[in-house]
Write an enzyme that holds these catalytic residues in place. Structure first.
Site, mmCIF file in Angstrom:
data_model
loop_
_atom_site.group_PDB
_atom_site.id
_atom_site.type_symbol
_atom_site.label_atom_id
_atom_site.label_comp_id
_atom_site.label_asym_id
_atom_site.label_seq_id
_atom_site.Cartn_x
_atom_site.Cartn_y
_atom_site.Cartn_z
ATOM 1 N N TYR A 57 36.051 44.044 12.880
ATOM 2 C CA TYR A 57 35.299 43.279 11.432
ATOM 3 C C TYR A 57 36.209 44.619 10.843
ATOM 4 O O TYR A 57 35.420 45.748 10.997
ATOM 5 C CB TYR A 57 34.026 43.749 11.872
ATOM 6 C CG TYR A 57 33.456 44.118 10.608
ATOM 7 C CD1 TYR A 57 33.806 43.035 9.121
ATOM 8 C CD2 TYR A 57 31.540 44.648 10.548
ATOM 9 C CE1 TYR A 57 32.406 42.956 8.228
ATOM 10 C CE2 TYR A 57 30.648 44.398 9.537
ATOM 11 C CZ TYR A 57 31.241 43.987 8.669
ATOM 12 O OH TYR A 57 30.170 43.432 7.182
ATOM 13 N N ILE A 77 30.959 35.021 8.058
ATOM 14 C CA ILE A 77 29.695 35.484 8.599
ATOM 15 C C ILE A 77 29.312 35.559 7.516
ATOM 16 O O ILE A 77 29.645 36.420 6.537
ATOM 17 C CB ILE A 77 29.984 36.670 9.302
ATOM 18 C CG1 ILE A 77 31.172 35.868 10.323
ATOM 19 C CG2 ILE A 77 29.356 37.309 9.816
ATOM 20 C CD1 ILE A 77 31.210 37.109 11.522
ATOM 21 N N LYS A 91 36.526 39.188 11.038
ATOM 22 C CA LYS A 91 35.697 39.091 10.058
ATOM 23 C C LYS A 91 36.747 40.078 8.504
ATOM 24 O O LYS A 91 35.852 41.523 9.089
ATOM 25 C CB LYS A 91 34.624 39.933 10.204
ATOM 26 C CG LYS A 91 33.538 39.234 9.500
ATOM 27 C CD LYS A 91 31.893 40.564 9.473
ATOM 28 C CE LYS A 91 31.393 40.654 8.088
ATOM 29 N NZ LYS A 91 29.806 40.460 8.227
ATOM 30 N N THR A 93 25.678 44.988 9.959
ATOM 31 C CA THR A 93 25.378 45.366 8.377
ATOM 32 C C THR A 93 23.818 45.276 8.278
ATOM 33 O O THR A 93 23.005 45.550 8.136
ATOM 34 C CB THR A 93 25.882 45.600 7.991
ATOM 35 O OG1 THR A 93 27.094 46.162 8.350
ATOM 36 C CG2 THR A 93 25.819 46.986 6.425
ATOM 37 N N THR A 94 23.877 43.236 8.134
ATOM 38 C CA THR A 94 22.585 43.077 7.469
ATOM 39 C C THR A 94 21.742 42.682 8.225
ATOM 40 O O THR A 94 20.799 42.850 7.970
ATOM 41 C CB THR A 94 22.901 41.104 6.871
ATOM 42 O OG1 THR A 94 24.585 41.221 6.407
ATOM 43 C CG2 THR A 94 22.640 40.837 6.246
ATOM 44 N N ARG A 118 32.458 49.798 3.347
ATOM 45 C CA ARG A 118 31.450 50.657 4.087
ATOM 46 C C ARG A 118 32.657 51.456 5.207
ATOM 47 O O ARG A 118 32.119 52.524 5.180
ATOM 48 C CB ARG A 118 30.573 49.445 4.234
ATOM 49 C CG ARG A 118 30.038 48.776 3.980
ATOM 50 C CD ARG A 118 28.683 48.277 5.035
ATOM 51 N NE ARG A 118 28.283 47.060 3.962
ATOM 52 C CZ ARG A 118 26.892 47.910 3.631
ATOM 53 N NH1 ARG A 118 26.535 48.743 3.601
ATOM 54 N NH2 ARG A 118 26.214 46.867 3.209
ATOM 55 N N TYR A 143 33.421 56.542 8.699
ATOM 56 C CA TYR A 143 32.861 57.761 8.709
ATOM 57 C C TYR A 143 33.907 58.884 9.293
ATOM 58 O O TYR A 143 34.444 59.447 8.686
ATOM 59 C CB TYR A 143 31.431 58.275 9.220
ATOM 60 C CG TYR A 143 30.780 60.278 8.710
ATOM 61 C CD1 TYR A 143 30.556 59.618 7.361
ATOM 62 C CD2 TYR A 143 31.048 60.775 9.745
ATOM 63 C CE1 TYR A 143 30.331 61.081 6.809
ATOM 64 C CE2 TYR A 143 31.062 62.302 8.976
ATOM 65 C CZ TYR A 143 30.377 62.247 7.871
ATOM 66 O OH TYR A 143 30.511 63.364 7.613
#
Length: 291
Positions: free
Chosen positions: A132, A202, A160, A43-44, A137, A106
């Site tokens: 992850y 992370i 993560k 995402t980053t 999110r 989603y």
């Protein structure tokens, strides 16, 4: 292999395109500053707004620039299982050390759907996989028992964890085993995370303060929590400021102050506001990163 400070690497842009020269310079900087690995195209790394071609080009560039000096965990997740398989196979083909696979966002799968998704990605190639889990999110939370089922697969090696729930580390040690790699996905609670049995982070903040974050992690892994707490006190204002707006925008602003890359982001994100710039500047001064 996967422990310590692993920056969730930003993807630098210049005039709307990926700035590969800046990206390669960032990799060199992280190696010299002591980062223990790199995690591009999460995402980053602005994975939601990279094209498939850009995604694969960035992974390839980071792996080549790292040249085996530190491991690269390639962001390869998607809410489309077929797409996650594509990215994971590509990561393996260019020499990434592992793939980071996010819980599908989603479409909100059940726990059984999560197992089916991760099993399909696991079976597509021979690359180790780190789950992850970021329910804030993805709007789906992988439960420890579900993770325990996936941990039985030979190449699902860790997580993560960005739940922010410190107790999850102990619960996942119970369900997945003490050797299952647990990496924090939240900078501010990484100290407590490692005290519970985690072995790294992370990190978004490590984009801007790689040496401090690496030394902080090394202190926790050596069991020197007094020294780690001193680093935490030094870094905490930066952990806070960098997330006043979307963390990658804060990270890119910080990197721009250090002359490492531009602060350019892609819509729908914006560069940070003046208030956040002031907070970032103050936090970077507190950490000793700028004068």
């Amino acid at each position: 292999m996967f422990r310590g400070s692993l920056p969730a690497l930003v993807t630098p842009f210049k005039d709307g395109a990926v700035d590969f020269a800046a990206l390669e310079a960032l990799v060199e900087w992280h190696v010299s500053e002591g980062s223990h690995g790199l995690v591009p195209v999460g995402t980053t790394g602005e994975s939601p707004t990279l094209t498939h071609e850009e995604h694969e080009q960035v992974i390839d560039a980071v792996v080549r620039a790292a040249a085996g000096r530190i491991p690269v965990i390639a962001g390869a997740g998607s809410n489309n299982t077929v797409e996650a398989i594509r990215f994971t196979r590509h990561a393996e083909s260019v020499g990434a050390a592992a793939a980071l696979i996010v819980t599908p966002y989603y479409n909100k799968p059940t726990q059984a759907g999560l197992i089916a998704h991760f099993r399909a990605v696991h079976d597509c190639c021979d690359l180790p996989i780190i789950i992850y889990n970021i329910p804030g999110r993805s709007v789906v939370d992988m439960m420890p028992d579900t993770m325990g089922e996936l941990a039985k697969l030979p190449r699902i090696i860790g997580v993560k964890d960005a739940t922010g729930k410190i107790e999850r580390v102990s619960m996942q040690r119970e369900s997945c085993g003490a050797d299952f790699i647990q990496l924090s996905g939240e900078d501010a609670t990484a100290l407590g995370f490692n005290a519970h049995g985690g072995i790294g982070c992370i990190s978004v903040t490590a984009n801007v303060a790689p040496r401090l974050c690496a030394e902080f992690q090394e202190a926790t892994l050596a069991g020197d929590y007094a020294r780690a707490l001193a680093y935490q006190d030094r870094l905490m204002p930066l952990h806070t400021a960098i997330f006043l707006e979307p963390g990658l925008a804060g990270a890119k602003y910080g990197l721009s102050r250090l002359g490492m890359c531009s602060e350019e982001v892609r819509l729908p994100l914006l560069t940070v506001t003046a208030k956040t710039r002031d907070a970032m500047d103050a936090a970077m001064r507190h950490a000793g990163l700028i004068n």
